[in-house]
Design an enzyme around this catalytic site. Structure first.
Site, PDB file in Angstrom:
ATOM      1  N   ARG A  23       0.820  -1.220   0.000  1.00  0.00           N
ATOM      2  CA  ARG A  23       0.000   0.000   0.000  1.00  0.00           C
ATOM      3  C   ARG A  23       0.855   1.272   0.000  1.00  0.00           C
ATOM      4  NH1 ARG A  23      -5.632  -0.461   1.625  1.00  0.00           N
ATOM      5  NH2 ARG A  23      -6.208  -2.487   0.807  1.00  0.00           N
ATOM      6  N   ARG A  27      -2.958   6.512   0.533  1.00  0.00           N
ATOM      7  CA  ARG A  27      -3.502   7.692   1.202  1.00  0.00           C
ATOM      8  C   ARG A  27      -2.620   8.333   2.260  1.00  0.00           C
ATOM      9  NH1 ARG A  27      -9.084   5.048   2.684  1.00  0.00           N
ATOM     10  NH2 ARG A  27      -7.577   3.439   3.158  1.00  0.00           N
ATOM     11  N   ARG A  36      -6.253  12.575  -5.552  1.00  0.00           N
ATOM     12  CA  ARG A  36      -7.490  11.906  -5.135  1.00  0.00           C
ATOM     13  C   ARG A  36      -8.621  12.906  -4.890  1.00  0.00           C
ATOM     14  NH1 ARG A  36     -11.459   9.541  -3.926  1.00  0.00           N
ATOM     15  NH2 ARG A  36     -11.743   7.843  -2.443  1.00  0.00           N
ATOM     16  N   ASP A  72      -6.227  -2.233  -7.933  1.00  0.00           N
ATOM     17  CA  ASP A  72      -6.857  -2.871  -6.784  1.00  0.00           C
ATOM     18  C   ASP A  72      -7.139  -4.322  -7.102  1.00  0.00           C
ATOM     19  OD1 ASP A  72      -8.033  -1.950  -4.033  1.00  0.00           O
ATOM     20  OD2 ASP A  72      -9.376  -3.473  -4.831  1.00  0.00           O
ATOM     21  N   TYR A 149     -14.827 -11.492  -0.995  1.00  0.00           N
ATOM     22  CA  TYR A 149     -15.533 -10.261  -1.398  1.00  0.00           C
ATOM     23  C   TYR A 149     -16.753 -10.575  -2.256  1.00  0.00           C
ATOM     24  CZ  TYR A 149     -11.985  -7.085   0.377  1.00  0.00           C
ATOM     25  OH  TYR A 149     -11.172  -6.371   1.195  1.00  0.00           O
TER      26      TYR A 149
HETATM   27  O1  CP3 Z   1       0.251  -1.484  -2.597  1.00  0.00           O
HETATM   28  C1  CP3 Z   1       0.022  -0.481  -3.316  1.00  0.00           C
HETATM   29  O2  CP3 Z   1       0.397   0.643  -3.026  1.00  0.00           O
HETATM   30  C2  CP3 Z   1      -0.649  -0.697  -4.640  1.00  0.00           C
HETATM   31  C3  CP3 Z   1      -2.029  -0.378  -4.645  1.00  0.00           C
HETATM   32  C4  CP3 Z   1      -3.016  -1.285  -3.952  1.00  0.00           C
HETATM   33  C5  CP3 Z   1      -4.288  -0.813  -3.558  1.00  0.00           C
HETATM   34  N1  CP3 Z   1      -5.033  -1.877  -3.142  1.00  0.00           N
HETATM   35  C6  CP3 Z   1      -4.747   0.580  -3.630  1.00  0.00           C
HETATM   36  C7  CP3 Z   1      -5.897   1.002  -2.830  1.00  0.00           C
HETATM   37  C8  CP3 Z   1      -2.968  -2.643  -3.669  1.00  0.00           C
HETATM   38  C9  CP3 Z   1      -1.819  -3.616  -3.826  1.00  0.00           C
HETATM   39  C10 CP3 Z   1      -4.253  -2.998  -3.185  1.00  0.00           C
HETATM   40  C11 CP3 Z   1      -4.626  -4.374  -2.857  1.00  0.00           C
HETATM   41  C12 CP3 Z   1      -5.846  -4.602  -2.097  1.00  0.00           C
HETATM   42  N2  CP3 Z   1      -7.084  -4.027  -2.250  1.00  0.00           N
HETATM   43  C13 CP3 Z   1      -5.964  -5.590  -1.112  1.00  0.00           C
HETATM   44  C14 CP3 Z   1      -4.868  -6.534  -0.746  1.00  0.00           C
HETATM   45  C15 CP3 Z   1      -3.859  -5.860   0.078  1.00  0.00           C
HETATM   46  C16 CP3 Z   1      -4.200  -5.812   1.510  1.00  0.00           C
HETATM   47  O3  CP3 Z   1      -4.171  -4.710   2.057  1.00  0.00           O
HETATM   48  O4  CP3 Z   1      -4.423  -6.897   2.083  1.00  0.00           O
HETATM   49  C17 CP3 Z   1      -7.267  -5.558  -0.619  1.00  0.00           C
HETATM   50  C18 CP3 Z   1      -7.836  -6.424   0.477  1.00  0.00           C
HETATM   51  C19 CP3 Z   1      -7.971  -4.575  -1.354  1.00  0.00           C
HETATM   52  C20 CP3 Z   1      -9.407  -4.243  -1.252  1.00  0.00           C
HETATM   53  C21 CP3 Z   1      -9.587  -2.836  -0.861  1.00  0.00           C
HETATM   54  N3  CP3 Z   1      -9.293  -1.757  -1.675  1.00  0.00           N
HETATM   55  C22 CP3 Z   1     -10.051  -2.326   0.370  1.00  0.00           C
HETATM   56  C23 CP3 Z   1     -10.447  -3.178   1.554  1.00  0.00           C
HETATM   57  C24 CP3 Z   1     -10.056  -0.937   0.261  1.00  0.00           C
HETATM   58  C25 CP3 Z   1     -10.507   0.048   1.286  1.00  0.00           C
HETATM   59  C26 CP3 Z   1      -9.364   0.242   2.206  1.00  0.00           C
HETATM   60  C27 CP3 Z   1      -9.632   1.323   3.198  1.00  0.00           C
HETATM   61  O5  CP3 Z   1      -8.831   1.352   4.137  1.00  0.00           O
HETATM   62  O6  CP3 Z   1     -10.555   2.117   3.013  1.00  0.00           O
HETATM   63  C28 CP3 Z   1      -9.541  -0.588  -0.995  1.00  0.00           C
HETATM   64  C29 CP3 Z   1      -9.334   0.766  -1.517  1.00  0.00           C
HETATM   65  C30 CP3 Z   1      -7.934   1.132  -1.893  1.00  0.00           C
HETATM   66  N4  CP3 Z   1      -7.079   0.328  -2.594  1.00  0.00           N
HETATM   67  C31 CP3 Z   1      -7.290   2.372  -1.640  1.00  0.00           C
HETATM   68  C32 CP3 Z   1      -6.029   2.307  -2.240  1.00  0.00           C
HETATM   69  C33 CP3 Z   1      -4.993   3.387  -2.305  1.00  0.00           C
HETATM   70  C34 CP3 Z   1      -7.906   3.570  -0.930  1.00  0.00           C
HETATM   71  C35 CP3 Z   1      -8.776   4.239  -1.918  1.00  0.00           C
HETATM   72  C36 CP3 Z   1      -9.002   5.678  -1.618  1.00  0.00           C
HETATM   73  O7  CP3 Z   1      -8.179   6.512  -2.051  1.00  0.00           O
HETATM   74  O8  CP3 Z   1     -10.002   5.972  -0.974  1.00  0.00           O
END
Ligand code: CP3
Length: 350
Positions: A23, A27, A36, A72, A149
């Site tokens: 990640r 953010r 964003r 994502d 999911y």
């Molecule tokens: O690692 C990186 O920087 C690359 C980008 C990346 C994102 N999601 C961007 C993202 C990666 C590798 C992911 C993978 C992802 N997405 C996972 C597996 C990784 C992990 O953390 O276990 C999962 C479970 C998701 C599903 C997902 N996407 C969730 C649960 C959420 C909400 C998270 C939250 O805290 O609100 C997202 C959204 C998301 N994916 C964001 C980002 C930067 C936030 C989006 C925003 O800007 O609001």
């Protein structure tokens, strides 16, 4: 290109331990938030120029040793016929969760270039931008995590619907897992073809399972994906979050690098896995809220546990938290680069 990350994936000797953070494109970065503020998350993912820009941000700011594609794990689901939304402050929501054989039958197995052309385009642009810099990691969710999911319709605390299908309707479960695994394999192969130099498979929620259930309901599908990637010529990182009790089976499923969360000690986890795989991890993401001296101490401890064996990639044990202080991330990256150049005896003395 700076090769330490790929060398470590292949368990070759390195000058210093490479570091990147799950990640890292997200953010906690003001430059991410600034983009964003004008775009929704999905819009950012679907606009290769923006995805490219955001992927490069942590590499440029902190000197990370690998870039991870901004995307994502849920993106490939749309092409299967799943209605996905990232609701404000709620995370992902799926409006048509899969609960029956009829629902599974309706899911499409699509061509990844057709279903997610913007992902492949971002990979191609990034390779161009990253020439002479660092390698690009592509990624996907693992079969279990994506199934969770698809069945729950979003995040879950109990995984009730998911486990109910697993136990009470195993035929439906297996049919769903088979379809998802095929989609994941095609999606990752397309990223590799577009230029991804390594891929990570995230099994973020699999830690909710009992080991015997992992073995029966999940392992064959994760293995199908891993086996299908063996001849693709790039290292594969397999990360099962909260999976300390599953490590041997995660290795059995496959991967050149096994991701470790922070709930295990790196040295004993690596010993259990065997030294014929590389490992990635394993600092608690919340340790970045500690003062710099404490962060440095924890970095040294993890490096000492890795004991200069070839095949360690430094990372957090899971994604970085959005409130993490930026200066502390720099402390971490610099500490990994500095202390991993020391000999083991210097590291232990220090
Ligand atoms: O690692 C990186 O920087 C690359 C980008 C990346 C994102 N999601 C961007 C993202 C990666 C590798 C992911 C993978 C992802 N997405 C996972 C597996 C990784 C992990 O953390 O276990 C999962 C479970 C998701 C599903 C997902 N996407 C969730 C649960 C959420 C909400 C998270 C939250 O805290 O609100 C997202 C959204 C998301 N994916 C964001 C980002 C930067 C936030 C989006 C925003 O800007 O609001």
């Amino acid at each position: 290109m700076q090769e330490e990350f790929l060398k470590a994936c292949r368990r070759e000797e390195v000058e210093f331990t490479p570091v990147w953070l799950m990640r890292q494109a997200g953010r906690f970065l003001p430059e991410y938030m600034s983009i964003r503020s004008n775009h929704s998350f999905l819009e950012m993912c679907k606009t290769p120029d923006l995805a490219t820009q955001v992927t490069l941000q942590p590499v440029d700011r902190f000197g990370m040793d690998a870039a991870i594609l901004f995307a994502d794990i849920l993106l490939p689901l749309e092409g299967m016929g799943i209605d996905l939304e990232f609701a404000k402050d709620e995370g992902p929501v799926i409006h048509n969760p899969v609960r029956s054989q009829k629902d599974v039958d309706a899911l499409k197995i699509m061509d990844a270039e057709e279903a997610t052309p913007y992902v492949m385009e971002a990979v191609r642009q990034l390779r161009h931008e990253l020439v002479g810099k660092v390698p690009l990691i592509g990624f996907s969710g693992a079969p279990f995590t994506l199934a969770s999911y698809i069945i729950e319709g979003g995040g879950s605390k109990t995984y009730l619907n998911c486990k109910r299908m697993m136990y009470a309707a195993p035929t439906v479960w297996h049919a769903l897992m088979q379809k998802i695994s095929e989609v994941i394999l095609r999606y990752l192969k397309a990223q590799i073809k577009a230029g991804a130099q390594a891929v990570q498979v995230f099994d973020s929620w699999v830690g909710c399972l009992a080991p015997d259930d992992y073995k029966e309901y999940v392992l064959p599908y994760s293995k199908y994906v891993m086996d299908g990637l063996k001849d693709q010529g790039v290292p594969v990182i397999h990360f099962a979050n909260n999976g300390s009790t599953l490590l041997e089976m995660v290795k059995q499923a496959g991967g050149d690098v096994i991701g470790l969360d922070w709930r295990c000690e790196l040295d004993s986890a690596w010993q259990r896995l065997g030294y014929d795989v590389a490992v990635q991890g394993n600092l608690d993401p919340f340790a970045l809220f500690a003062p710099p001296a404490v962060i440095e101490g924890k970095v040294k401890r993890i490096l000492a546990q890795a004991a200069k064996r070839p095949g360690h990639i430094f990372n957090l044990g899971h994604g970085i938290h959005k409130e993490t202080p930026l200066e502390h991330v720099q402390v971490l990256v610099d500490a990994v680069h500095k202390y991993s150049r020391l000999s083991l005896s210097q590291l232990l003395e220090d």
